[in-house]
Design an enzyme around this catalytic site. Structure first.
Site: not given
Ligand code: DGL
Length: 266
Positions: A7-8, A39-40, A71-73, A155, A185-187
């Site tokens: 994940d990011s 990452y987003g 990570c979705n992104t 975070e 988004c994982t978070h």
């Molecule tokens: N973990 C990222 C996701 O699932 C989002 C966090 C990021 O922007 O890095 O999209």
């Protein structure tokens, strides 16, 4: 050989935790790219560059047989290229799986026809959920809302602002009459309880930390050629590309236990 989860940042820890609950015997390595978070807000090429380095490290150095891009992104920006270009030339016998398609399949299986999606700017702008949904069931409607404040709030522990931020993000989706909400988004899994309180009762929350472990279990059952290569010592390592005191605290909050974080520079 191990299962890699990447994940990011820290959000994927929740997915890794639930995967380990569901499949405790295997060996895991978690990689959080905290140095490059979020990452987003970055471009596709930049995200791809980060992801290629990480999967290469997880395959070569950590000996992963399969990597879940939690990570979705990263799934939106890099997964297809990793699967179609990187994997066949470098590791044709290994696998990289993402999170977007399993989430949509779950929505389809649950017969939800009006979906909401909350995700990073990149995810919403990529249109990947809409694109994949057209292939799965073009009759399902999806309403998206970019929610860029949530990752920094999670975070960096901005708890006191989260409810009001969430409320204003959810309002337009609730007005569209959504019946399911994908936490894209994982978070966001960590916000599940708060979201349940803020959403109408008839809205089902689709969260990756619940769905991805089940999908992985199913995948491994259907792919013995991958499953039989996995070692079973019930071991896990947690690697981050940067470690700060706030990441240590946030990881403990997410996991509800102390975990040993190791810094890895790629
Ligand atoms: N973990 C990222 C996701 O699932 C989002 C966090 C990021 O922007 O890095 O999209």
């Amino acid at each position: 050989m191990k299962i890699g989860v990447f994940d990011s940042g820290l959000g994927g820890l929740l997915i890794a935790k639930e995967i380990r609950k569901q499949l405790p015997d295997y060996d895991y390595v978690y990689f959080g790219d905290t140095l490059h978070l979020p990452y987003g807000v970055r471009s596709m090429d930049t995200i791809y560059g980060y992801c290629e380095k990480i999967v290469d490290y997880l395959f070569r150095v950590q000996n992963c047989q399969i990597i879940i891009v939690a990570c979705n992104t990263a799934s939106a920006a890099a997964l297809r290229r990793l699967q179609q270009e990187y994997l066949p030339t470098h590791f044709p016998d290994r696998r990289i799986l993402g999170v977007v398609i399993p989430m949509l399949e779950e929505a389809d299986d649950s017969n939800i026809k009006n979906l909401g999606l909350i995700a990073t700017n990149y995810m919403v702008g990529s249109g990947i959920y809409q694109e994949e949904l057209r292939k799965i069931d073009p009759e399902i409607e999806i309403h998206q809302k970019a929610t860029p404040l949530l990752v920094p709030l999670i975070e960096y522990e901005g708890d006191e602002w989260i409810d009001s931020v969430l409320q204003s993000y959810l309002q337009p989706l609730v007005e569209k009459g959504i019946k399911g909400l994908i936490l894209g988004c994982t978070h966001y899994a960590i916000l599940e309880e708060k979201l349940a309180k803020l959403l109408p009762e008839n809205v089902t929350i689709l969260s990756q930390h619940k769905i991805i472990p089940l999908k992985l279990t199913d995948y491994l059952q259907r792919h013995p050629e991958i499953e039989t290569k996995l070692t079973k010592n019930n071991h896990v390592s947690y690697l981050l590309s940067d470690i700060t005191p706030s990441y240590i605290l946030a990881s403990e909050r997410l996991m509800q236990e102390k975990i040993t974080l190791q810094k890895v520079v790629l």
